[in-house]
Motif scaffolding. Structure first.
Motif, short mmCIF file in Angstrom:
data_model
loop_
_atom_site.label_atom_id
_atom_site.label_comp_id
_atom_site.label_asym_id
_atom_site.label_seq_id
_atom_site.Cartn_x
_atom_site.Cartn_y
_atom_site.Cartn_z
N GLN A 37 -1.13 9.12 -1.26
CA GLN A 37 -0.24 8.25 -1.62
C GLN A 37 0.61 8.70 -2.64
O GLN A 37 1.59 8.36 -2.92
N TYR A 38 -0.06 9.74 -3.50
CA TYR A 38 0.59 10.57 -4.44
C TYR A 38 1.87 11.34 -4.00
O TYR A 38 2.91 11.17 -4.50
N TYR A 92 -2.34 -1.22 -9.37
CA TYR A 92 -2.30 -0.10 -8.56
C TYR A 92 -0.98 0.64 -8.66
O TYR A 92 -0.85 1.65 -8.64
N THR A 93 0.09 -0.13 -8.35
CA THR A 93 1.41 0.44 -8.30
C THR A 93 1.65 1.29 -9.55
O THR A 93 2.15 2.47 -9.44
N ALA A 138 4.47 9.03 -2.93
CA ALA A 138 5.05 8.26 -3.83
C ALA A 138 6.21 9.13 -4.51
O ALA A 138 7.09 8.82 -4.84
N VAL A 158 -0.42 4.62 -9.69
CA VAL A 158 0.15 5.82 -8.84
C VAL A 158 1.25 6.14 -9.51
O VAL A 158 1.41 7.51 -9.61
N LEU A 172 5.24 0.88 -2.84
CA LEU A 172 3.84 0.85 -3.26
C LEU A 172 3.03 -0.61 -3.63
O LEU A 172 2.19 -1.01 -3.07
#
Length: 200
Positions: free
Chosen positions: A154-155, A186-187, A158, A190, A174
Motif C-alpha cells: 500500500q505504501y 486509514y488514508t 501510494a 498511509v 486510498l
C-alpha cells in the motif's frame, strides 16, 4: 502513465494484487498498469496461476516499476537470463520493491544509498548483497523506494500515485479502498508514512 508490476514464479499475491488494485483506481486518468512476468504464466506461493499481462521487457519503457516478492527470488537473483532482460534507469523511472524484491534491486545495483527495507526472512540475503536494512516499512531515496512486509505494498502504490498523479488523486484512490468507518484515518495514516519518507 505506464506501470509495470514485476511478478515472478512463486510470487506473493499481496505484493502484486494490492498494488494492481490500488494503481488501477487511476485508470480513468490514463494509467496503464500491467502485471509483467518472465513467462506467459506464473504461479503464486499459494498456487494461484496468472496469465502475464505483459512481458518483463514492458518495464524498460514504463514510468513506474514495482518489484514484488516471492519464494523463488533468490533463484531469480542468480539468473542473468532473467535480470538481463531489465534495463531500468532511476533517472527516468520511479522504481520500487518490497520484501525479497529488494534483493533484485540490490543485484541490479539500483539502490543508490545502499540502504533499504525488506522482510525479516529476506534480510540476511539483502545484507549479504551489501544493503543496510532499516527496521521500518518504507524507505525512499529519490526515485527509488523499498518496503518491508507484505502489506507494505500500500505504501509503494501510494508513493507512486503521490509522485506521478499528485496528492488529490492519491487521496481519492486510498479513500476508495479503505475500510468503511476508517476511511479518513486509514488514508491519512498511509499518506503520513509516505509523505514523511518523501520529505513532503
Amino acid at each position: 502513465m505506464k506501470v509495470a508490476i514485476l511478478t515472478f514464479e512463486g510470487y506473493n499475491e499481496l505484493d502484486s494484487f494490492v498494488a494492481l488494485g490500488l494503481l488501477n483506481r487511476l485508470k480513468p486518468s490514463g494509467w496503464e498498469v500491467r502485471l509483467c512476468c518472465p513467462q506467459a504464466e506464473v504461479t503464486s506461493m499459494n498456487g494461484v496461476t496468472l496469465h502475464a499481462q505483459a512481458p518483463l521487457e514492458y518495464a524498460n519503457s514504463a514510468d513506474v516499476v514495482l518489484f514484488g516478492s516471492g519464494i523463488f527470488t533468490r533463484d531469480i537473483a542468480r539468473s542473468p537470463d532473467i535480470l538481463g532482460r531489465l534495463q531500468l534507469d532511476p533517472a527516468r523511472q520511479l522504481i520500487g520493491a518490497q520484501c525479497s524484491g529488494t534483493l533484485l534491486l540490490a543485484k541490479l545495483q539500483l539502490i543508490p544509498s545502499l540502504t533499504g527495507c525488506t522482510d525479516t526472512t529476506t534480510r540476511p540475503w539483502v545484507e549479504e548483497a551489501g544493503i543496510a536494512v532499516l527496521e521500518k516499512p518504507l524507505h525512499i531515496d529519490g526515485n527509488v523506494a523499498t518496503a518491508g512486509g507484505c502489506l507494505a505494498s500500500q505504501y509503494l502504490a501510494a508513493w507512486a500515485m503521490l509522485r506521478m498523479a499528485g496528492l488529490e488523486a492519491a487521496t481519492q484512490a486510498l479513500h476508495y479502498v479503505a475500510p468503511v468507518g476508517e476511511k479518513q484515518q486509514y488514508t491519512q495514516r498511509v499518506l503520513d508514512v509516505v509523505m514523511k519518507e518523501a520529505g513532503l
